[in-house]
Scaffold this motif. Structure first.
Motif, PDB file in Angstrom:
ATOM      1  N   PRO A  12      41.769  34.228  43.038  1.00 29.65           N
ATOM      2  CA  PRO A  12      41.554  35.674  43.118  1.00 29.65           C
ATOM      3  C   PRO A  12      40.119  35.660  42.633  1.00 29.65           C
ATOM      4  O   PRO A  12      39.561  36.657  42.725  1.00 29.65           O
ATOM      5  CB  PRO A  12      42.468  36.432  42.142  1.00 29.65           C
ATOM      6  CG  PRO A  12      43.748  35.527  42.125  1.00 29.65           C
ATOM      7  CD  PRO A  12      43.177  34.342  42.039  1.00 29.65           C
ATOM      8  N   LEU A  13      39.716  34.718  41.547  1.00 27.86           N
ATOM      9  CA  LEU A  13      38.391  34.847  41.118  1.00 27.86           C
ATOM     10  C   LEU A  13      37.219  34.161  42.127  1.00 27.86           C
ATOM     11  O   LEU A  13      36.103  34.391  41.890  1.00 27.86           O
ATOM     12  CB  LEU A  13      38.280  33.916  39.825  1.00 27.86           C
ATOM     13  CG  LEU A  13      38.816  34.382  38.764  1.00 27.86           C
ATOM     14  CD1 LEU A  13      38.755  33.441  37.482  1.00 27.86           C
ATOM     15  CD2 LEU A  13      38.712  35.959  38.250  1.00 27.86           C
ATOM     16  N   ILE A  14      37.782  33.416  43.209  1.00 26.89           N
ATOM     17  CA  ILE A  14      36.788  32.796  44.082  1.00 26.89           C
ATOM     18  C   ILE A  14      36.255  33.980  45.110  1.00 26.89           C
ATOM     19  O   ILE A  14      34.823  34.112  44.937  1.00 26.89           O
ATOM     20  CB  ILE A  14      37.463  32.288  45.286  1.00 26.89           C
ATOM     21  CG1 ILE A  14      38.109  30.846  44.232  1.00 26.89           C
ATOM     22  CG2 ILE A  14      36.457  31.481  46.276  1.00 26.89           C
ATOM     23  CD1 ILE A  14      38.890  29.955  45.141  1.00 26.89           C
ATOM     24  N   PRO A  15      36.559  35.070  45.335  1.00 30.99           N
ATOM     25  CA  PRO A  15      35.869  36.224  46.007  1.00 30.99           C
ATOM     26  C   PRO A  15      34.825  37.033  44.899  1.00 30.99           C
ATOM     27  O   PRO A  15      33.795  37.108  45.518  1.00 30.99           O
ATOM     28  CB  PRO A  15      36.967  36.980  46.490  1.00 30.99           C
ATOM     29  CG  PRO A  15      38.199  36.601  46.247  1.00 30.99           C
ATOM     30  CD  PRO A  15      38.110  35.235  45.481  1.00 30.99           C
ATOM     31  N   TRP A  34      47.110  26.220  47.308  1.00 29.78           N
ATOM     32  CA  TRP A  34      46.456  25.442  48.107  1.00 29.78           C
ATOM     33  C   TRP A  34      46.790  24.338  48.785  1.00 29.78           C
ATOM     34  O   TRP A  34      47.997  23.421  48.153  1.00 29.78           O
ATOM     35  CB  TRP A  34      45.023  25.003  47.004  1.00 29.78           C
ATOM     36  CG  TRP A  34      44.362  26.104  46.452  1.00 29.78           C
ATOM     37  CD1 TRP A  34      44.806  27.242  46.467  1.00 29.78           C
ATOM     38  CD2 TRP A  34      43.104  25.772  45.672  1.00 29.78           C
ATOM     39  NE1 TRP A  34      43.774  27.942  45.732  1.00 29.78           N
ATOM     40  CE2 TRP A  34      42.714  27.187  45.246  1.00 29.78           C
ATOM     41  CE3 TRP A  34      42.470  24.878  45.238  1.00 29.78           C
ATOM     42  CZ2 TRP A  34      41.783  27.458  44.395  1.00 29.78           C
ATOM     43  CZ3 TRP A  34      41.378  25.218  44.337  1.00 29.78           C
ATOM     44  CH2 TRP A  34      41.031  26.290  44.092  1.00 29.78           C
ATOM     45  N   SER A  35      46.710  24.085  49.932  1.00 29.74           N
ATOM     46  CA  SER A  35      47.216  22.926  50.447  1.00 29.74           C
ATOM     47  C   SER A  35      46.291  22.469  51.815  1.00 29.74           C
ATOM     48  O   SER A  35      45.094  22.981  51.961  1.00 29.74           O
ATOM     49  CB  SER A  35      48.537  23.242  51.459  1.00 29.74           C
ATOM     50  OG  SER A  35      48.225  24.204  52.443  1.00 29.74           O
ATOM     51  N   ALA A  36      46.503  21.428  52.294  1.00 31.68           N
ATOM     52  CA  ALA A  36      45.886  20.870  53.353  1.00 31.68           C
ATOM     53  C   ALA A  36      45.465  21.913  54.630  1.00 31.68           C
ATOM     54  O   ALA A  36      44.489  22.041  55.235  1.00 31.68           O
ATOM     55  CB  ALA A  36      46.247  19.512  53.974  1.00 31.68           C
ATOM     56  N   ASN A  37      46.687  22.613  54.984  1.00 27.90           N
ATOM     57  CA  ASN A  37      46.580  23.575  56.044  1.00 27.90           C
ATOM     58  C   ASN A  37      45.703  24.916  55.586  1.00 27.90           C
ATOM     59  O   ASN A  37      45.107  25.424  56.327  1.00 27.90           O
ATOM     60  CB  ASN A  37      47.986  23.799  56.322  1.00 27.90           C
ATOM     61  CG  ASN A  37      48.706  22.902  57.266  1.00 27.90           C
ATOM     62  OD1 ASN A  37      47.739  22.360  58.159  1.00 27.90           O
ATOM     63  ND2 ASN A  37      50.042  23.098  57.563  1.00 27.90           N
ATOM     64  N   HIS A  38      45.995  25.133  54.316  1.00 17.67           N
ATOM     65  CA  HIS A  38      45.218  26.351  53.949  1.00 17.67           C
ATOM     66  C   HIS A  38      44.691  26.131  52.756  1.00 17.67           C
ATOM     67  O   HIS A  38      45.226  26.192  51.355  1.00 17.67           O
ATOM     68  CB  HIS A  38      46.149  27.577  53.572  1.00 17.67           C
ATOM     69  CG  HIS A  38      47.211  28.039  54.933  1.00 17.67           C
ATOM     70  ND1 HIS A  38      46.653  28.484  55.897  1.00 17.67           N
ATOM     71  CD2 HIS A  38      48.506  27.696  55.121  1.00 17.67           C
ATOM     72  CE1 HIS A  38      47.536  28.689  56.917  1.00 17.67           C
ATOM     73  NE2 HIS A  38      48.562  27.948  56.447  1.00 17.67           N
ATOM     74  N   LEU A  39      43.388  25.666  52.821  1.00  9.97           N
ATOM     75  CA  LEU A  39      42.614  25.079  51.614  1.00  9.97           C
ATOM     76  C   LEU A  39      42.701  26.034  50.308  1.00  9.97           C
ATOM     77  O   LEU A  39      42.916  25.468  49.173  1.00  9.97           O
ATOM     78  CB  LEU A  39      41.207  24.654  51.904  1.00  9.97           C
ATOM     79  CG  LEU A  39      41.017  23.803  53.025  1.00  9.97           C
ATOM     80  CD1 LEU A  39      39.339  23.538  53.421  1.00  9.97           C
ATOM     81  CD2 LEU A  39      41.462  22.532  52.366  1.00  9.97           C
ATOM     82  N   LEU A  40      42.781  27.150  50.437  1.00 10.26           N
ATOM     83  CA  LEU A  40      42.854  28.100  49.338  1.00 10.26           C
ATOM     84  C   LEU A  40      44.177  29.045  49.418  1.00 10.26           C
ATOM     85  O   LEU A  40      44.156  29.889  48.919  1.00 10.26           O
ATOM     86  CB  LEU A  40      41.536  29.169  49.240  1.00 10.26           C
ATOM     87  CG  LEU A  40      40.096  28.445  49.170  1.00 10.26           C
ATOM     88  CD1 LEU A  40      39.076  29.470  49.428  1.00 10.26           C
ATOM     89  CD2 LEU A  40      39.939  27.723  48.000  1.00 10.26           C
TER      90      LEU A  40
END
Lengths: 292, 321, 539
Positions: A260-263, A66-72
């Motif tokens: 991976p649990l988010i979706p 996770w990063s500022a560019n790619h939140l997830l």
């Protein structure tokens, strides 16, 4: 039957009535409605909301954290996870909705038809439905998809056919119930055609019942498609779909990464929300809310 | 009771007949699905590079030149004796599935042995304390958990118990050489997940089944006779709810079956579900057919047992006029 | 706790109960006060929706889900049972106060033998041993004149007849020797010939065991046979309360008087048969359900403009005959001749013109009218179907028909749910008239209605007949109705006609034994009728 046929006095203003109805919902149902609305909005506005494209490779490194560019972070092919999650809403929901609609139409038409015609026609359709229902849906779908190939069209058709058996059962039972009432018999004595009776006398009276089934079936279809995609035979890459996103990124779980649990949670949330609303409507219809 | 055939026997016989009919239709669907397979069955077995002559020879060997209906009968006859033919990999299907069948049976029966009594008990408790906090809590939480995909439950369980707390292994790869204790230890997570998945369904439906019996006039009559609520549920409602509960339990075993497939994949458990998914990926049709037939037969069998239980528990049928 | 002999068994003091329907609380019992002394039987009379059952259940300290007490007391054996927790209240039920429901078939648990169910309360909480309880049950079986009392208790509820089961429920209520029994319409679901037997049994045990009772019914003639005192209930209020003889001879409240409405209708003209060829002639007709013969050798005429009453108990085949005539049931022998021409057996083979001429009206307008259609559509549809009327002309004719059944244009946009029971039945009649029929088969069309409404609908039907010359085949079990409107009477039993003739002859000088039994079983609107029956039997 008697009870469900009881007509509530018509509200002078339908819109106001609906508002009042929503206002009287228990917290769980209100929560459900809010969640469903949010999902619908995300699905509709996906291209505006998503920071990157659905299949756009944005990073050369797979599984970027996770990063500022790619939140997830990014997925196994270096695509933006959040963007795919947002597009996934659109794909998963629309496919499930379409499937539900098809199965609803097939099941209800056949159910009402079988109930009114009766005799050998009813017997044959009902036996066939029994047989289809005697194989767990997932198993049947796996078998058919492995033979015909996993295209979205095949997926929609097979699940629609299998789910239509549930609509068939409930529509047939409800129609049989209504068909035994005197006003249907009177229509026959009057000399009305079967079609006229089905459209004018039977259908309006079974609609409330089968509509509540609609919400529940949507959930099951939605979960079924997710499970199939998770098993690798549902919606195929590169289309973003929540079930397959879990499967493709499952390796992260063993490293203690919850991405991976988010979706999977997204799937669960929508299904829970819809079920809460449906449950409230069902309780209302059967008057179970009155006591307790 | 009398020399004439007892209504229970004829009812049971007709249910068994219907079950067999369903199984027959299902087997027909499963068998005929193959004829839709793109390309011929024989060339599928022999692979892409087979010569036409080899394909023709294989067709004769497999009896594919015979009429469709005769082939179906032969297939059905063989399946009835446990011979499911050859897989596309050349090995007999049963040799592939057999040992895995045992694993799946162990997994499913342990789960069912815990889930069935537990969910009936919880369902009764919900119906007894209807509308109270416990009932509302269980109703809402089971409603939520039937909406959660099986793989989500599985991964959360794995994440918490295997990855974070490291209490159990995250992979349930059991082998023949392992001791029983080790095998059971490795099965804890799959069983736990399956339980969470099917308990919710079963509790909800048992509760509904009992509540629908509780709406009968004789239940109100029991209350008017001053029976305590506990006795109303246990003594008046329950004997009449056996049939409905049995059907509910049998129907919910469908969730057990589809749950098994997903969970075996997540935990890499060597069972039939895993085999079926592998076969689906390799498009190994004979194996898929065999798996589908096994799952369908199991499910039809459960429902048949439930039907017979509800017939036998119905006093109107048990004691005819 | 111990009550002196003259202290009341139960005192309802200004009882108020509200019930929730459609999310609104409404008053269903509005300040009812009643008092019953030991050994006294109070008749609670009223029509549907009067709140009788709610009051009866309140005497047990029981309230259906969705009902709540908003005021008053229920003093059972000197104690206000509304003051104590439900758990305490419960202990009175079954032992001190017991209940007999309308449908024994539904109220017995199908899973237990009768004896086990009957003695359950006595063994659990009545302080009797199993043997003592069984002994007492046996005594009660004898007192209730049940057949083969020794083996009766070994049967399951579904194995005995409705009348026997109803008496078994009385035994169940009496098993702990309660101080008070609530009878909630205990004979309403029974045929008249069975009703007499059950009434005799109930009265005998009440007298033998000197138990106090509340007897709830809508039928004054029935209550006159069992009660000492009557309270007439309307809209949740007692409008009149007096000793039974006084109520029967000098009712004071207009509502009480209206309960005689059908009884006091003028007896119709009598035999108008024999003018020309019959409109409908049934000859040698037989019909089967599977192997079971429901109708055997039926011969029957209906003349133009006359009313033929088809009388019989449930299972006599009277409704099946009606269904055969309208084409819903195929015959296995004989034929139906209409206007001199044989009618095809089923609806499909009858032309629209034939269907239009014979219409049917059902007992329950609730199920006979589609709840999702407006009155306009319900009445308008036959006009479109048979006469091709549409638009303004159809609307005009619908309004005419509404006027004909004594309704008006304000009803046209309503759905059946927004109409009263009597209004619904009028709509059903208007729908039948819309076809402009020659013959209307009326299947028990007034039995679901209250007495006053019944009388209004019957009068209207007679006016319509005079005006339109339509014939009625009036299927009914109610002799009072027959007396009011029939020209001729056909009596059926077990699928056969046992007697037919002019009304005056059949009702006054019945020839068949069954007709006599049927007529004798109908309670008179007079105190002491049952005594006469019992005395005649003893002689």
């Amino acid at each position: 039957m008697q009870q469900s046929l009881e007509v509530r006095s018509a509200a002078p203003n339908r819109f106001l009535g609906t508002l009042k109805l929503v206002g009287s919902a228990p917290p769980s149902a209100k929560f459900g409605m809010v969640i469903v609305a949010i999902y619908a909005l995300v699905a509709l506005l996906a291209p505006l909301l998503a920071p990157y494209g659905e299949v756009e490779v944005v990073s050369r490194v797979p599984f970027e954290p996770w990063s500022a560019n790619h939140l997830l972070g990014t997925d196994q092919l270096g695509r933006d996870f959040l963007s795919r999650l947002i597009f996934g809403a659109r794909n998963s929901i629309s496919i499930a909705l379409l499937t539900t609609a098809i199965s609803f139409v097939i099941g209800c038409l056949l159910g009402v038809f079988a109930a009114l015609v009766g005799g050998i026609v009813d017997q044959v359709i009902s036996r066939l439905v029994d047989a289809l229902m005697s194989v767990p849906d997932l198993i049947f779908t796996l078998m058919i998809l492995s033979i015909f190939g996993s295209s979205v069209l095949n997926l929609i058709l097979i699940i629609a056919v299998l789910t239509s058996t549930r609509f068939y059962r409930i529509a047939r039972a409800a129609a049989l119930n209504v068909a035994s009432l005197d006003f249907v018999e009177h229509a026959k004595v009057r000399g009305e055609s079967l079609l006229w009776i089905a459209v004018n006398e039977v259908f309006p009276n079974i609609l409330p019942l089968i509509l509540s089934e609609l919400g529940m079936r949507f959930c099951f279809i939605f979960l079924n498609i997710a499970a199939l995609s998770f098993l690798g035979v549902g919606i195929q890459p590169p289309t973003a779909e929540w079930g397959s996103m879990v499967r493709d990124n499952a390796a992260l779980i063993n490293m203690g990464d919850i991405t991976p649990l988010i979706p999977a949670a997204a799937i669960a949330f929508l299904a829970i929300a819809v079920n809460f609303v449906v449950d409230w409507l069902l309780n209302r219809a059967s008057g179970l809310n009155d006591d307790a | 009771m009398t020399t004439k055939s007892h209504p229970i026997l004829s009812m049971a016989a007709s249910r068994i007949g219907l079950g067999l009919l369903s199984l027959l239709i299902v087997s027909l669907i499963i068998f005929s699905a193959v004829s839709f397979l793109p390309g011929s069955y024989a060339s599928a077995i022999l692979g892409q590079n087979a010569t036409p002559a080899a394909v023709a020879a294989m067709e004769v060997k497999l009896g594919l030149n015979r009429p469709w209906f005769l082939r179906y009968l032969a297939w059905l006859g063989a399946a009835a004796t446990g011979d499911m033919g050859l897989s596309f990999s050349g090995r007999p299907v049963m040799a592939l599935i057999g040992p895995r069948l045992k694993n799946t049976l162990v997994l499913a029966s342990i789960t069912a042995a815990i889930a069935v009594p537990l969910s009936i008990a919880l369902g009764i408790v919900c119906a007894r304390y209807r509308g109270r906090f416990l009932d509302k809590f269980l109703s809402t939480s089971t409603l939520a958990s039937i909406s959660i995909p099986e793989f989500f439950v599985a991964y959360v369980v794995m994440m918490v118990l295997a990855v974070k707390l490291q209490l159990f292994p995250s992979m349930a790869g059991i082998r023949n050489g392992m001791g029983l204790g080790e095998q059971l230890y490795r099965m804890v997570l799959p069983i736990l997940t399956l339980l969470l998945v099917i308990l919710a369904h079963m509790v909800r439906n048992t509760r509904a089944a009992i509540l629908s019996v509780m709406a009968s006039p004789y239940i109100e009559m029991a209350r008017l006779k001053g029976e305590p609520e506990k006795r109303v549920v246990v003594r008046q409602a329950l004997p009449n709810a056996i049939g409905p509960i049995a059907s509910v339990v049998a129907l919910n075993l469908a969730y057990l079956i589809s749950g098994v497939v997903v969970i075996e994949v997540v935990f890499v458990y060597p069972g039939v579900g895993q085999a079926m998914i592998d076969a689906v990926r390799n498009r190994d049709v004979p194996v898929i057919q065999a798996c589908a037939l096994i799952f369908a037969a199991a499910y039809i069998g459960f429902n048949l047992i439930a039907d017979i239980i509800s017939i036998v528990s119905n006093p109107r049928l048990l004691h005819p006029r | 706790m111990t009550a002196t002999p003259s202290a009341p068994v139960i005192d309802l003091v200004d009882l108020k109960i509200e019930a929730k329907s459609n999310d609104q609380w409404s008053k269903i019992v509005n300040g009812v006060s009643l008092s019953i002394r030991p050994g006294e039987v109070l008749g609670l009379v009223g029509e549907s929706g009067a709140g009788k059952s709610t009051v009866g259940l309140a005497a047990l300290g029981y309230f259906r889900p969705g009902a709540k007490v908003t005021g008053g007391e229920v003093r059972l054996l000197g104690q206000n049972i509304l003051d104590i927790p439900e758990e305490e209240r419960r202990k009175f039920r079954g032992t001190k106060v017991a209940y007999v429901a309308q449908s024994a078939q539904a109220a017995f648990n199908p899973a237990y033998r009768l004896m086990d169910q009957i003695i359950m309360v006595a063994v659990d909480r009545g302080g009797l041993t199993r043997e003592a309880a069984q002994k007492r049950a046996l005594d009660l079986f004898h007192a209730l004149q049940l057949p083969d009392p020794r083996n009766f208790g070994k049967r399951y509820p579904h194995q005995v007849s409705g009348g026997q089961l109803q008496r078994a429920m009385v035994a169940m209520a009496m098993i702990c020797n309660p101080a008070l029994i609530i009878f909630d319409e205990p004979t309403t679901a029974l045929d008249v010939t069975t009703q007499v037997e059950v009434l005799i049994s109930i009265r005998k045990v009440i007298e033998d065991y000197r138990v106090a009772a509340i007897y709830i019914t809508h039928d004054l003639a029935v209550v006159a046979q069992v009660a000492h005192r009557v309270a007439v209930l309307r809209y949740g209020e007692v409008v009149e309360e007096a000793p039974i003889a006084q109520i029967m001879e000098r009712p004071t409240h207009p509502y009480t008087k209206s309960l005689w409405a059908v009884h006091e209708m003028p007896v119709g003209q009598g035999d108008r048969h024999g003018k020309g060829a019959p409109l409908l002639a049934v000859t040698g007709l037989g019909a089967h359900y599977g192997d079971f013969q429901v109708l055997t050798a039926i011969d029957l005429d209906v003349g133009r403009g006359e009313t033929v009453a088809l009388v019989g108990e449930s299972g006599s085949g009277k409704s099946t005959l009606g269904r055969v005539i309208v084409g819903l049931k195929e015959v296995s022998s004989g034929q139906v001749v209409y206007e001199g021409k044989p009618l095809p057996g089923t609806i499909r083979r009858r032309s629209l013109e034939m269907l239009k001429q014979i219409q049917i009206i059902y007992q329950s307008a609730d199920t006979a009218l589609n709840p999702r259609q407006t009155v306009r559509k319900i009445i308008g549809r036959p006009l479109t179907l048979y006469q091709g009327l549409r638009g303004a002309r159809r609307e005009e004719r619908v309004l005419e028909l509404l006027k004909l059944v004594e309704l008006n244009e304000t009803h046209i946009d309503r759905t059946p749910g927004q109409l009263s029971g009597g209004q619904k039945q009028r709509i059903a009649i208007a729908r039948a008239l819309a076809a402009d029929p020659r013959l209307i088969v009326c299947d028990e069309i007034t039995s679901a209605l209250d007495k006053v409404v019944q009388a209004e609908v019957l009068r209207m039907l007679m006016r319509l007949q005079e005006r339109l010359g339509v014939s009625y085949l009036f299927i009914t079990h109610d002799i009072e109705v027959v007396r009011a409107i029939a020209d001729r009477v056909v009596v059926m039993q077990d699928g056969k006609i046992v007697e037919q003739g002019g009304k005056d002859q059949v009702l006054a000088q019945p020839r068949a034994d069954y007709t006599r039994k049927l007529l004798d079983s109908v309670p008179d609107m007079a105190v002491g009728w049952l005594d006469g029956i019992v005395a005649a039997r003893a002689a």
